[in-house]
Scaffold this active site. Structure first.
Site, PDB file in Angstrom:
ATOM      1  N   LYS A 110       0.881  -1.167   0.000  1.00  0.00           N
ATOM      2  CA  LYS A 110       0.000   0.000   0.000  1.00  0.00           C
ATOM      3  C   LYS A 110       0.914   1.212   0.000  1.00  0.00           C
ATOM      4  CE  LYS A 110      -3.083   2.770   2.785  1.00  0.00           C
ATOM      5  NZ  LYS A 110      -3.936   2.903   3.975  1.00  0.00           N
ATOM      6  N   GLY A 171      -8.133   9.435   9.018  1.00  0.00           N
ATOM      7  CA  GLY A 171      -8.461   9.634  10.425  1.00  0.00           C
ATOM      8  C   GLY A 171      -9.543  10.660  10.701  1.00  0.00           C
ATOM      9  N   ALA A 198      -9.437   5.486   3.350  1.00  0.00           N
ATOM     10  CA  ALA A 198      -9.279   6.611   4.288  1.00  0.00           C
ATOM     11  C   ALA A 198     -10.489   7.535   4.333  1.00  0.00           C
ATOM     12  CB  ALA A 198      -8.044   7.442   3.965  1.00  0.00           C
ATOM     13  N   GLY A 199     -10.749   8.033   5.530  1.00  0.00           N
ATOM     14  CA  GLY A 199     -11.803   9.013   5.741  1.00  0.00           C
ATOM     15  C   GLY A 199     -13.168   8.420   6.057  1.00  0.00           C
ATOM     16  N   ASN A 220      -9.870   1.823   9.047  1.00  0.00           N
ATOM     17  CA  ASN A 220      -9.209   1.383  10.277  1.00  0.00           C
ATOM     18  C   ASN A 220      -9.834   2.037  11.498  1.00  0.00           C
ATOM     19  OD1 ASN A 220      -7.426   0.769  12.380  1.00  0.00           O
ATOM     20  ND2 ASN A 220      -5.599   1.159  11.224  1.00  0.00           N
ATOM     21  N   THR A 221      -9.676   3.381  11.607  1.00  0.00           N
ATOM     22  CA  THR A 221     -10.050   4.081  12.835  1.00  0.00           C
ATOM     23  C   THR A 221     -11.523   3.907  13.195  1.00  0.00           C
ATOM     24  OG1 THR A 221      -8.368   5.695  12.216  1.00  0.00           O
ATOM     25  CG2 THR A 221      -9.809   6.292  14.021  1.00  0.00           C
TER      26      THR A 221
END
Lengths: 274, 73
Positions: A110, A171, A198-199, A220-221
């Site tokens: 990645k 994030g 992301a986001g 992820n987050t």
């Protein structure tokens, strides 16, 4: 008469193919920021993800932390996608990718080349440079990019067979900040595996990406920082399933004006003036 | 009289200045207590493969990176 509901479709549970490998799920999950390693393992299992992202960091003398983490990941029986998180130049990213290939025993990378500390926005120029060098060196590059179609073309020309545009900065949990551009990207690259990376903050964001026809989402987050990461992982799996089913079923067109859903013909009193 | 071959060398490891008597990268990795297979290495920004560590001689001022798997997003 008893009405038997049809069995839920299994079609959207299946994944997609990237670099010749069929992924078992449309969800790719990060391994960072969980309350504990055990919860991380449970969340990955609940999500159904077949691919998890990992990183490389400096190892202290006599630490052994890296090997313990690697053992934890191997226990889960999922594929790993190492990242080059934090790299700010093509050179740093290339060296990090080479180290990752050796230690994780995979040519998947990645690729992140970060251009701005506040937005963690990709440096598209460095990204294209690194993607070309790594592709020539036999890597399967998963580039973390923006929705920019020119950059996307360059990444494809550099050897990438998958594109990973951001939904919003890493994030932030803001979802799809530029849905128009993401739709354009999907239309422009109809046959290329596209993953929103992301986001993503909520399952509805992931469902939205899937409804647009994206092949997968990487997050992820949103799971790791949930009050209950395991349940949130399941919620994302369900949302991704629903969004993909909706895409494959064919969404209705959006209209500006109302159209009655109940038949107009035969409406009582309709010919009586008010 | 035999010359000393273990003169201490000033290098940086993961950004920290240190001195070592290791002559090669493989010796350095071992002297820091790492399992050879558990870490990956770079010297002065360039990747050095595990198999090449034994022949990679360290020089004064070398910047060595020694990394290992971690959580990532």
């Amino acid at each position: 008469m008893t009405i038997i509901p049809p069995a839920p479709s299994a079609a959207a549970r299946t994944g997609f193919t990237v670099y010749g490998v069929e992924l078992p799920s449309r969800l790719l999950l990060g391994t960072s920021r969980y309350p504990s390693p055990h919860i991380m393992q449970q969340a990955v299992a609940a999500s159904g993800a077949g691919v998890v992202t990992v990183s490389l960091r400096r190892e202290n003398a006599r630490s052994g932390a890296g090997q313990r983490f690697l053992d934890l990941i191997k226990e889960m029986g999922v594929a790993v996608l190492p990242n080059t998180a934090g790299c700010r130049t093509a050179k740093e990213a290339i060296t990090t990718a080479q180290m990752a290939r050796e230690i994780f025993d995979t040519s998947w990378i990645k690729l992140e080349v970060i251009g701005n500390d506040d937005t963690l926005q990709p440096d598209l120029f460095g990204l294209v440079e690194a993607a070309g060098a790594l592709s020539r060196d036999g890597f399967s590059v998963f580039p973390y990019t923006t929705e920019d179609l020119v950059a996307a073309e360059r990444l494809m020309a550099a050897g990438c067979q998958v594109l990973m545009p951001w939904g919003a900065p890493i994030g932030t949990g803001r979802g799809l900040a530029n849905p128009y551009a993401l739709r354009s990207m999907r239309k422009y690259f109809p046959g290329t595996p596209l993953i929103v990376d992301a986001g993503i903050g909520a399952p509805s964001h992931a469902a939205q990406a899937m409804e647009m026809g994206y092949d997968g989402v990487l997050l992820n987050t949103a799971v790791a920082n949930a009050a209950d990461p395991v349940r949130m992982a399941r919620a994302f799996a369900d949302a991704i399933h629903a969004g993909r089913e909706a895409y494959e079923a064919g969404l209705m067109d959006v209209r500006d004006m109302a159209v009655p859903s109940t038949p107009v013909a035969g409406t009582p009193f309709f010919d009586i003036g008010s | 009289m035999q010359e000393s071959v273990t003169a201490a060398l000033g290098i940086t490891v993961n950004g920290e200045a240190t001195s070592t008597t290791a002559a090669t990268l493989a010796e350095l990795v071992e002297s820091l207590g790492h399992e050879a297979r558990s870490v990956a290495t770079a010297v002065n920004g360039a990747f050095v493969a595990r198999a090449a560590r034994g022949t990679h001689r360290l020089a004064p001022g070398d910047a060595v990176e020694i990394v290992a798997p971690r959580q990532g997003g």
